[in-house]
Motif scaffolding. Structure first.
Motif, short mmCIF file in Angstrom:
data_model
loop_
_atom_site.label_atom_id
_atom_site.label_comp_id
_atom_site.label_asym_id
_atom_site.label_seq_id
_atom_site.Cartn_x
_atom_site.Cartn_y
_atom_site.Cartn_z
N PHE A 229 25.76 32.73 -16.89
CA PHE A 229 26.46 33.03 -18.13
C PHE A 229 27.46 34.16 -17.86
O PHE A 229 27.10 35.19 -17.29
CB PHE A 229 25.47 33.43 -19.22
N ASP A 230 28.72 33.96 -18.26
CA ASP A 230 29.73 34.99 -18.04
C ASP A 230 29.62 36.08 -19.10
O ASP A 230 28.73 36.07 -19.95
CB ASP A 230 31.14 34.37 -18.00
N ASN A 232 31.15 36.61 -21.69
CA ASN A 232 31.30 36.14 -23.06
C ASN A 232 30.15 35.25 -23.50
O ASN A 232 30.17 34.69 -24.61
CB ASN A 232 32.62 35.37 -23.21
N CYS A 234 29.35 32.43 -22.09
CA CYS A 234 29.66 31.02 -21.85
C CYS A 234 28.99 30.55 -20.55
O CYS A 234 28.91 31.31 -19.57
CB CYS A 234 31.17 30.81 -21.75
#
Length: 303
Positions: A229-230, A232, A234
């Motif tokens: 997961f980045d 943000n 996402c």
């Protein structure tokens, strides 16, 4: 000749009766064949003798294809996710968890049902992180047992429709609250696995254990992320195709792909690991060769 709208209503009424009737007949007909053809064995959850039902539909064809399973590997996975007891609806993995749980709490009972009625009940505090068919029902309401489930959108600790929501990455319990934490087919879906392991360690008492099952693809050597997961939040794919359980393209996304190095993976994070393959205790690699291995982990330094 009746008007078209009357014909439509009549058809809908007939289908409303026909479809559930056929479904029920197929259900009981399937069980009748199981009772007639399958060997009867004791259930480690309810303690009753009965045949165990294998279900081809327990694992979707799409997941089998996307995960690249052979016919034998697909059957092993379907055994783990079915072999259903006719009396308590427990699956193979639920019974395996129940057997290992009884051993870990030092009970001499031969089933969870017998454990309910024994003097051992209430002597251990237990957190069940997610529902396990059969096992959850038998342990429900016992002194010292807390059951939870991940409910998307709920606040940790909130009770929704009678079910307590907990996020393994941010448990709402005090330090050293439980002797045993149980999870089943859960760890692979957690975005931050290390954080969840830290939380489980925090709520375990000294000497406490985490008992769990996870999906293992035979022949997978290394544990590695399928996605991350980045900043943000996402999802970013690390391995393709993107897998979801139980449907392949639908269900909960698989974040971590566990491999035969799982004991070493946990050891590197300060967890002692015991692997119960069903025929004795193992400590070496090659865990994916078993149909339903159960892992018992305890945080080093807490014993």
């Amino acid at each position: 000749m009746p008007p078209a709208h009357l014909k439509t209503r009549l058809k809908q009424a007939l289908l409303a009766v026909y479809n559930p009737l056929v479904h029920r007949l197929r259900h009981y007909g399937g069980w009748a064949m199981v009772f007639l053809t399958r060997r009867w064995t004791p259930c480690e959850i309810c303690g009753r003798n009965g045949p165990k039902r294998f279900l081809q539909a327990a694992v979707s064809k799409e997941l089998v294809a996307m995960w690249g399973l052979s016919d034998d590997e697909a059957r092993w996975l379907r055994q783990k996710e079915s072999m259903i007891c006719p009396w308590c609806a427990s699956k193979l993995r639920g019974r395996r968890l129940g057997t290992v749980f009884l051993r870990c709490v030092g009970s001499k009972a031969d089933s969870i049902e017998a454990y309910q009625k024994s003097e051992d009940v209430g002597s251990k505090t237990v957190l069940i992180l997610n529902r396990v068919d059969g096992l959850s029902e038998r342990l429900a309401g016992l002194e010292g047992v807390v059951q939870s489930e991940f409910i998307d959108g709920a606040v940790p600790g909130q009770v929704v429709a009678g079910q307590r929501h907990e996020d393994a990455q941010a448990l709402t319990f005090a330090d050293h609250s439980f002797d045993v934490v149980i999870s089943s087919e859960t760890l692979e879906h957690i975005p931050n696995l290390d954080k969840a392991l830290d939380e489980i360690s925090r709520v375990l008492r000294p000497g406490g254990v985490h008992i769990f099952t996870i999906p293992l693809k035979p022949g997978t050597a290394r544990t590695e992320p399928r996605m991350r997961f980045d900043e943000n939040g996402c999802m970013v794919d690390c391995l393709l195709p993107r897998l979801h359980h139980p449907g392949g393209s639908w269900g909960w996304p698989v974040v971590t792909e566990f491999g035969d190095d799982l004991p070493q993976y946990f050891d590197a994070r300060g967890w002692a690991v015991e692997v119960d393959g069903g025929d004795g205790e193992l400590t070496n690699a090659g865990v994916s060769q078993f149909i339903c291995p159960v892992f018992v982990t305890g945080k080093m330094g807490l014993n």
